[in-house]
Design a protein around this motif. Structure first.
Motif, PDB file in Angstrom:
ATOM      1  N   ASN A  40      54.118 -31.639  39.278  1.00  0.00           N
ATOM      2  CA  ASN A  40      54.563 -31.358  40.629  1.00  0.00           C
ATOM      3  C   ASN A  40      53.604 -30.663  41.353  1.00  0.00           C
ATOM      4  O   ASN A  40      52.728 -29.626  40.878  1.00  0.00           O
ATOM      5  CB  ASN A  40      55.793 -30.028  40.617  1.00  0.00           C
ATOM      6  CG  ASN A  40      56.540 -30.171  41.681  1.00  0.00           C
ATOM      7  OD1 ASN A  40      56.530 -30.900  42.430  1.00  0.00           O
ATOM      8  ND2 ASN A  40      57.069 -28.793  42.052  1.00  0.00           N
ATOM      9  N   ASN A  41      53.224 -30.852  42.607  1.00  0.00           N
ATOM     10  CA  ASN A  41      51.931 -30.594  43.603  1.00  0.00           C
ATOM     11  C   ASN A  41      50.891 -30.799  43.196  1.00  0.00           C
ATOM     12  O   ASN A  41      49.953 -30.281  43.745  1.00  0.00           O
ATOM     13  CB  ASN A  41      52.587 -29.065  43.958  1.00  0.00           C
ATOM     14  CG  ASN A  41      53.701 -28.482  44.432  1.00  0.00           C
ATOM     15  OD1 ASN A  41      54.051 -29.418  45.297  1.00  0.00           O
ATOM     16  ND2 ASN A  41      54.402 -27.507  43.921  1.00  0.00           N
ATOM     17  N   SER A  69      60.130 -37.960  48.098  1.00  0.00           N
ATOM     18  CA  SER A  69      60.986 -36.738  48.174  1.00  0.00           C
ATOM     19  C   SER A  69      60.722 -36.099  49.541  1.00  0.00           C
ATOM     20  O   SER A  69      59.483 -36.217  49.983  1.00  0.00           O
ATOM     21  CB  SER A  69      61.171 -36.138  46.869  1.00  0.00           C
ATOM     22  OG  SER A  69      59.886 -35.428  46.796  1.00  0.00           O
ATOM     23  N   ASP A  83      55.420 -35.241  43.123  1.00  0.00           N
ATOM     24  CA  ASP A  83      56.543 -34.389  43.145  1.00  0.00           C
ATOM     25  C   ASP A  83      57.032 -34.087  41.358  1.00  0.00           C
ATOM     26  O   ASP A  83      56.282 -34.833  40.607  1.00  0.00           O
ATOM     27  CB  ASP A  83      57.608 -34.586  43.785  1.00  0.00           C
ATOM     28  CG  ASP A  83      58.727 -35.705  43.485  1.00  0.00           C
ATOM     29  OD1 ASP A  83      58.205 -36.375  42.455  1.00  0.00           O
ATOM     30  OD2 ASP A  83      59.486 -35.860  44.184  1.00  0.00           O
ATOM     31  N   LYS A  89      55.346 -36.663  47.739  1.00  0.00           N
ATOM     32  CA  LYS A  89      55.822 -35.778  48.824  1.00  0.00           C
ATOM     33  C   LYS A  89      54.955 -35.073  49.811  1.00  0.00           C
ATOM     34  O   LYS A  89      53.707 -35.210  49.307  1.00  0.00           O
ATOM     35  CB  LYS A  89      56.668 -34.637  47.943  1.00  0.00           C
ATOM     36  CG  LYS A  89      55.959 -33.599  47.623  1.00  0.00           C
ATOM     37  CD  LYS A  89      56.750 -32.585  46.664  1.00  0.00           C
ATOM     38  CE  LYS A  89      55.875 -31.337  46.209  1.00  0.00           C
ATOM     39  NZ  LYS A  89      56.778 -30.335  45.537  1.00  0.00           N
ATOM     40  N   ASN A  91      52.515 -32.583  51.658  1.00  0.00           N
ATOM     41  CA  ASN A  91      51.728 -31.304  51.287  1.00  0.00           C
ATOM     42  C   ASN A  91      51.348 -30.883  52.680  1.00  0.00           C
ATOM     43  O   ASN A  91      50.256 -31.357  53.128  1.00  0.00           O
ATOM     44  CB  ASN A  91      50.895 -31.543  50.064  1.00  0.00           C
ATOM     45  CG  ASN A  91      50.295 -30.295  49.664  1.00  0.00           C
ATOM     46  OD1 ASN A  91      50.534 -29.089  49.983  1.00  0.00           O
ATOM     47  ND2 ASN A  91      49.090 -30.446  49.003  1.00  0.00           N
TER      48      ASN A  91
END
Length: 115
Positions: A40-41, A69, A83, A89, A91
């Protein structure tokens, strides 16, 4: 007539596959040089296109379509990261990698972009 961007400037590299890697996952490279699922990220270097035995093919260039997402704007330039569910996703952090978004399907939550 249908339009497809698949195959545009597609470039792939072969890596040793790390634990948990599956086709369609955004990929990062660990300290051992293995392709592993991006967390994630995380920034990602590409998308896994094949896993066979201990090897993984990772598309690092060209057009790719992936699930996303959250919310993305219409085709434009956007920063993307992985994600928690192996999608991408938006950012908004400064310094994040910028991608050229080519297509956006808000019904099926898929985005097409240039790596």
């Amino acid at each position: 007539m249908s339009i497809s961007y698949k195959g545009y400037n597609a470039g792939t590299l072969t890596f040793k596959a790390g634990t948990g890697l599956q086709v369609g996952y955004p990929v990062k490279i660990n300290s051992d040089g293995e392709a592993v699922p991006a967390s994630n990220n995380d920034d990602f270097i590409g998308v896994c296109t094949a896993v066979r035995d201990i090897w993984a093919s990772v598309q690092t260039d060209g057009y790719i379509e992936m699930p996303y997402s959250g919310t993305l704007s219409a085709a434009s330039y956007s920063t993307l990261v992985s994600d928690a569910d192996h999608k991408v996703k938006a950012n908004s952090e400064a310094g994040a990698r910028v991608y050229k978004l080519i297509s956006l399907d808000t019904t099926n939550k898929t985005v097409g972009f240039i790596l």
